[in-house]
Design an enzyme around this catalytic site. Structure first.
Site, PDB file in Angstrom:
ATOM      1  N   THR A  10       0.822  -1.203   0.092  1.00 33.32           N
ATOM      2  CA  THR A  10      -0.107  -0.081   0.067  1.00 33.32           C
ATOM      3  C   THR A  10       0.825   1.189  -0.065  1.00 33.32           C
ATOM      4  O   THR A  10       0.388   2.196  -0.580  1.00 33.32           O
ATOM      5  CB  THR A  10      -1.016  -0.139   1.111  1.00 33.32           C
ATOM      6  OG1 THR A  10      -1.977  -1.124   1.089  1.00 33.32           O
ATOM      7  CG2 THR A  10      -1.647   1.170   1.464  1.00 33.32           C
ATOM      8  N   SER A  57       1.257  -7.784  -0.881  1.00 33.83           N
ATOM      9  CA  SER A  57       1.852  -8.552  -0.073  1.00 33.83           C
ATOM     10  C   SER A  57       0.922  -9.774   0.398  1.00 33.83           C
ATOM     11  O   SER A  57       1.351 -10.857   0.803  1.00 33.83           O
ATOM     12  CB  SER A  57       2.443  -7.870   1.261  1.00 33.83           C
ATOM     13  OG  SER A  57       1.528  -7.961   2.377  1.00 33.83           O
ATOM     14  N   THR A  90       1.659  -4.496   4.063  1.00 34.19           N
ATOM     15  CA  THR A  90       1.492  -4.639   5.744  1.00 34.19           C
ATOM     16  C   THR A  90       1.051  -5.945   5.973  1.00 34.19           C
ATOM     17  O   THR A  90       1.110  -6.409   6.997  1.00 34.19           O
ATOM     18  CB  THR A  90       0.677  -3.463   6.169  1.00 34.19           C
ATOM     19  OG1 THR A  90      -0.808  -3.506   5.901  1.00 34.19           O
ATOM     20  CG2 THR A  90       1.510  -2.386   6.091  1.00 34.19           C
ATOM     21  N   ASP A  91      -0.003  -6.591   4.948  1.00 29.89           N
ATOM     22  CA  ASP A  91      -0.566  -7.711   5.058  1.00 29.89           C
ATOM     23  C   ASP A  91       0.178  -9.004   5.450  1.00 29.89           C
ATOM     24  O   ASP A  91      -0.154  -9.659   6.642  1.00 29.89           O
ATOM     25  CB  ASP A  91      -1.484  -8.102   3.744  1.00 29.89           C
ATOM     26  CG  ASP A  91      -2.905  -7.220   3.894  1.00 29.89           C
ATOM     27  OD1 ASP A  91      -2.966  -6.368   4.685  1.00 29.89           O
ATOM     28  OD2 ASP A  91      -3.599  -7.439   2.814  1.00 29.89           O
TER      29      ASP A  91
HETATM   30  C1  SIN Z   1      -0.334  -5.307   1.003  1.00 31.61           C
HETATM   31  O1  SIN Z   1      -0.100  -6.016   1.884  1.00 31.61           O
HETATM   32  O2  SIN Z   1       0.571  -5.172   0.017  1.00 31.61           O
HETATM   33  C2  SIN Z   1      -1.508  -4.376   0.855  1.00 31.61           C
HETATM   34  C3  SIN Z   1      -2.267  -3.861   2.159  1.00 31.61           C
HETATM   35  C4  SIN Z   1      -0.955  -3.226   2.901  1.00 31.61           C
HETATM   36  O3  SIN Z   1       0.145  -2.829   2.400  1.00 31.61           O
HETATM   37  O4  SIN Z   1      -1.610  -2.379   3.842  1.00 31.61           O
END
Ligand code: SIN
Length: 309
Positions: A10, A57, A90-91
């Site tokens: 993100t 991710s 973050t995932d």
């Molecule tokens: C991801 O994990 O690539 C999408 C969600 C995020 O980064 O918060």
């Protein structure tokens, strides 16, 4: 000199025109454009950067972890580079961070960061997170603590970090202060082109035992059981688990709750030949088991790894 390795997420997300702007797409904006949007970056450190992946991710795989590990090792060998910052979705950030924590020895700082809001959001959190990560990677505080993560003004050690909330800037938490974290790097000699397959099986009311056979038939060499309570194994699973164990599949009891799964406390782990996760949540116990299998650890060595604080 801080070297930035961009992998997507993100933090590099932008509104998705296909959704009429109601959703965004992760991993779109290239690293050069991300760096240009961070005020004060040039004053914080000299920066070099590399786009190694461009993923949401959720689509990150163990093969991608090996790509990231190779890039970090290369950057660490470069005498011009003092620290590494990895931009990541973050995932599954906590999975990549823990994989690197176990495979990188103490050395030049490695700090991961991401963002909960896309890069084109009017209050994007990515630029501040990136700057904080660069500052942490440039200073002496990060040394000897293993892989660290910076999100929303807070630093975390890779072992205890979890993404605890689906949304909000304070999505991450850890049970232990990062200042007490220490480097692990137990698999620093890892030299493989792929990792053994380990699957996570969720335990829930009525979970069918046929899931076990499906994973084993499909090639799993280990099963992490994400069980209810203190790692309570459904009685209906016992025959399938024993069959899998007899075929050489490693079985590891973990819990879908927070808190430790203690050996022999709620099941006959010694008698069944099972491993227990200690306080590692299922996705991290899976990573430890994958690395232990890749390195041909004995069951006793694997159990010691899982229980290490
Ligand atoms: C991801 O994990 O690539 C999408 C969600 C995020 O980064 O918060």
């Amino acid at each position: 000199m801080i070297h930035i390795l961009a992998t997507g997420g993100t933090i590099a997300g932008e509104a998705d025109p296909a959704s009429g702007g109601s959703r965004y797409k992760a991993g779109v904006r290239p690293v050069g454009a991300l760096l240009a949007s961070v005020p004060g970056l040039a004053e914080a450190a000299d920066i070099s950067a590399e786009q190694i992946l461009a993923l949401d991710s959720k689509d990150m795989t163990p093969s991608d972890w090996l790509v990231i590990l190779a890039a970090v090792r290369r950057a660490r060998r470069d005498p011009a580079i003092d620290g590494i910052v990895i931009l990541h979705g973050t995932d599954t950030l906590e999975e990549t961070a823990y994989f690197l924590h176990l495979t990188l020895p103490a050395g030049k700082p490695v700090v991961l960061t991401g963002a909960m809001r896309p890069a084109d959001h009017p209050q994007a959190d990515g630029p501040a997170n990136l700057l904080a990560a660069v500052r942490l990677a440039s200073g002496s505080d990060a040394r000897g603590k293993g892989v660290l993560v910076v999100m929303n003004g807070a630093a975390h050690g890779a072992r205890h970090l979890v993404k605890a909330r689906t949304s909000g800037l304070d999505a991450f938490e850890s049970a232990e202060a990062w200042t007490t974290a220490r480097a692990d790097g137990r698999f620093a000699d890892l030299d493989v082109t792929s990792l053994p397959r380990v699957d996570i099986l969720p335990g829930y009311a009525g979970a069918p035992a046929r899931l076990i056979d499906a994973c084993v038939t499909d090639g799993a060499r280990g099963l992490v059981l994400a069980l209810a309570g203190h790692g309570s194994v459904p009685a209906a699973w016992l025959p399938g688990l024993r069959l899998a164990r007899d075929q050489g599949v490693a079985i590891l009891r973990a819990s879908r709750c927070a808190g430790p799964v203690t050996r022999n406390a709620n099941a006959d782990d010694d008698g069944e030949g099972w491993l227990t996760a200690g306080d590692l949540p299922p996705p991290k116990a899976r990573i430890a088991l994958m690395l232990a299998l890749a390195s041909r650890f004995s069951a006793a060595e694997t159990q010691a790894l899982l229980l290490r604080p």
